[in-house]
Design an enzyme around this catalytic site. Sequence first.
Site, PDB file in Angstrom:
ATOM      1  N   SER A  76       0.767  -0.968   0.118  1.00 36.31           N
ATOM      2  CA  SER A  76       0.017  -0.002  -0.033  1.00 36.31           C
ATOM      3  C   SER A  76       0.853   1.191   0.067  1.00 36.31           C
ATOM      4  O   SER A  76       0.590   2.149  -0.622  1.00 36.31           O
ATOM      5  CB  SER A  76      -0.881  -0.180   1.258  1.00 36.31           C
ATOM      6  OG  SER A  76      -1.948  -1.081   1.117  1.00 36.31           O
ATOM      7  N   PHE A  77       1.970   1.031   0.513  1.00 40.47           N
ATOM      8  CA  PHE A  77       2.925   2.423   0.732  1.00 40.47           C
ATOM      9  C   PHE A  77       3.457   2.759  -0.726  1.00 40.47           C
ATOM     10  O   PHE A  77       3.591   3.971  -0.789  1.00 40.47           O
ATOM     11  CB  PHE A  77       4.059   2.063   1.263  1.00 40.47           C
ATOM     12  CG  PHE A  77       4.790   3.120   2.171  1.00 40.47           C
ATOM     13  CD1 PHE A  77       4.194   3.783   3.355  1.00 40.47           C
ATOM     14  CD2 PHE A  77       6.116   3.564   1.694  1.00 40.47           C
ATOM     15  CE1 PHE A  77       5.098   4.892   3.693  1.00 40.47           C
ATOM     16  CE2 PHE A  77       6.818   4.538   2.130  1.00 40.47           C
ATOM     17  CZ  PHE A  77       6.265   5.261   3.297  1.00 40.47           C
ATOM     18  N   GLU A  78       3.403   1.860  -1.775  1.00 39.58           N
ATOM     19  CA  GLU A  78       3.861   2.351  -2.902  1.00 39.58           C
ATOM     20  C   GLU A  78       2.617   2.882  -3.931  1.00 39.58           C
ATOM     21  O   GLU A  78       2.843   3.374  -5.063  1.00 39.58           O
ATOM     22  CB  GLU A  78       4.288   1.038  -3.686  1.00 39.58           C
ATOM     23  CG  GLU A  78       5.780   0.718  -3.090  1.00 39.58           C
ATOM     24  CD  GLU A  78       5.703  -0.179  -1.893  1.00 39.58           C
ATOM     25  OE1 GLU A  78       6.630  -0.077  -1.085  1.00 39.58           O
ATOM     26  OE2 GLU A  78       4.590  -0.733  -1.634  1.00 39.58           O
ATOM     27  N   LEU A 100      -4.606  -3.747   1.870  1.00 41.80           N
ATOM     28  CA  LEU A 100      -4.632  -4.008   3.323  1.00 41.80           C
ATOM     29  C   LEU A 100      -3.402  -3.704   4.018  1.00 41.80           C
ATOM     30  O   LEU A 100      -2.267  -4.346   3.749  1.00 41.80           O
ATOM     31  CB  LEU A 100      -5.099  -5.570   3.330  1.00 41.80           C
ATOM     32  CG  LEU A 100      -5.017  -6.259   4.752  1.00 41.80           C
ATOM     33  CD1 LEU A 100      -6.444  -5.732   4.957  1.00 41.80           C
ATOM     34  CD2 LEU A 100      -5.406  -7.732   4.248  1.00 41.80           C
ATOM     35  N   VAL A 102      -1.594  -4.176   7.532  1.00 39.54           N
ATOM     36  CA  VAL A 102      -2.086  -4.847   9.039  1.00 39.54           C
ATOM     37  C   VAL A 102      -0.666  -4.503   9.516  1.00 39.54           C
ATOM     38  O   VAL A 102       0.479  -4.228   9.181  1.00 39.54           O
ATOM     39  CB  VAL A 102      -2.242  -6.418   8.685  1.00 39.54           C
ATOM     40  CG1 VAL A 102      -3.268  -6.534   7.856  1.00 39.54           C
ATOM     41  CG2 VAL A 102      -0.870  -6.804   7.906  1.00 39.54           C
ATOM     42  N   ARG A 108       4.642   0.684  11.684  1.00 37.37           N
ATOM     43  CA  ARG A 108       3.518   0.557  12.342  1.00 37.37           C
ATOM     44  C   ARG A 108       2.217   0.844  11.331  1.00 37.37           C
ATOM     45  O   ARG A 108       2.596   1.789  10.551  1.00 37.37           O
ATOM     46  CB  ARG A 108       3.323   1.526  13.528  1.00 37.37           C
ATOM     47  CG  ARG A 108       4.366   1.336  14.422  1.00 37.37           C
ATOM     48  CD  ARG A 108       4.001   0.274  15.484  1.00 37.37           C
ATOM     49  NE  ARG A 108       2.780   0.507  16.028  1.00 37.37           N
ATOM     50  CZ  ARG A 108       1.851  -0.685  16.718  1.00 37.37           C
ATOM     51  NH1 ARG A 108       2.428  -1.785  16.597  1.00 37.37           N
ATOM     52  NH2 ARG A 108       0.780  -0.415  17.102  1.00 37.37           N
TER      53      ARG A 108
END
Length: 185
Positions: A76-78, A100, A102, A108
Amino acid sequence: MNQMLQEPQVESPEVESPETIDPPAPSHPRFQKPQRVAFVQSSWHREVVEECRIAFLGEIEARHITNVDLFEVPGSFEIPLHAQILAKTRRYTAIVAAGLVVDGGIYRHEFVADTVIKALMDVQLRTEVPIFSAVLTPQQFHESAAHLDFFRRHFALKGVEVAEACANTLLSLERLRGQVAAGIA
């Protein structure tokens, strides 16, 4: 002799029971111009996130958007960087992000989720290309069969919801831009 008048017996047509009657498919408005959407999905927990993509594609097609390009990123960071580059191409009228986030990774999960959502909003405001997020951050996620099954179903629901939000927003923006061009708004 008294005779009672009786209504003639009329055979009524057989009516299907309510369980067997399919409700009519909802009628969705059509767009004046073709819409093209990019769907950017994280490959982290692919077996869960892909349920969002599958449900999204079914619902968005029902809403008369058939030009959808699929992109996959590691996590997701990308997603925000890909969304920004896609938005700058001006090929897409909307971008949908799915992932997602998690707990248990290097960062974190609250930090990652917050960063991703803020970055997506920034891209949207800077480029004026609407960005929709199905990047979800459950409070607790364990790789158990019960959690995986629950989140697969949840992501399928979110896929339908994000398709609805995307189509409705694009319709609204199409009307608004038409009003602005006509000097009404």
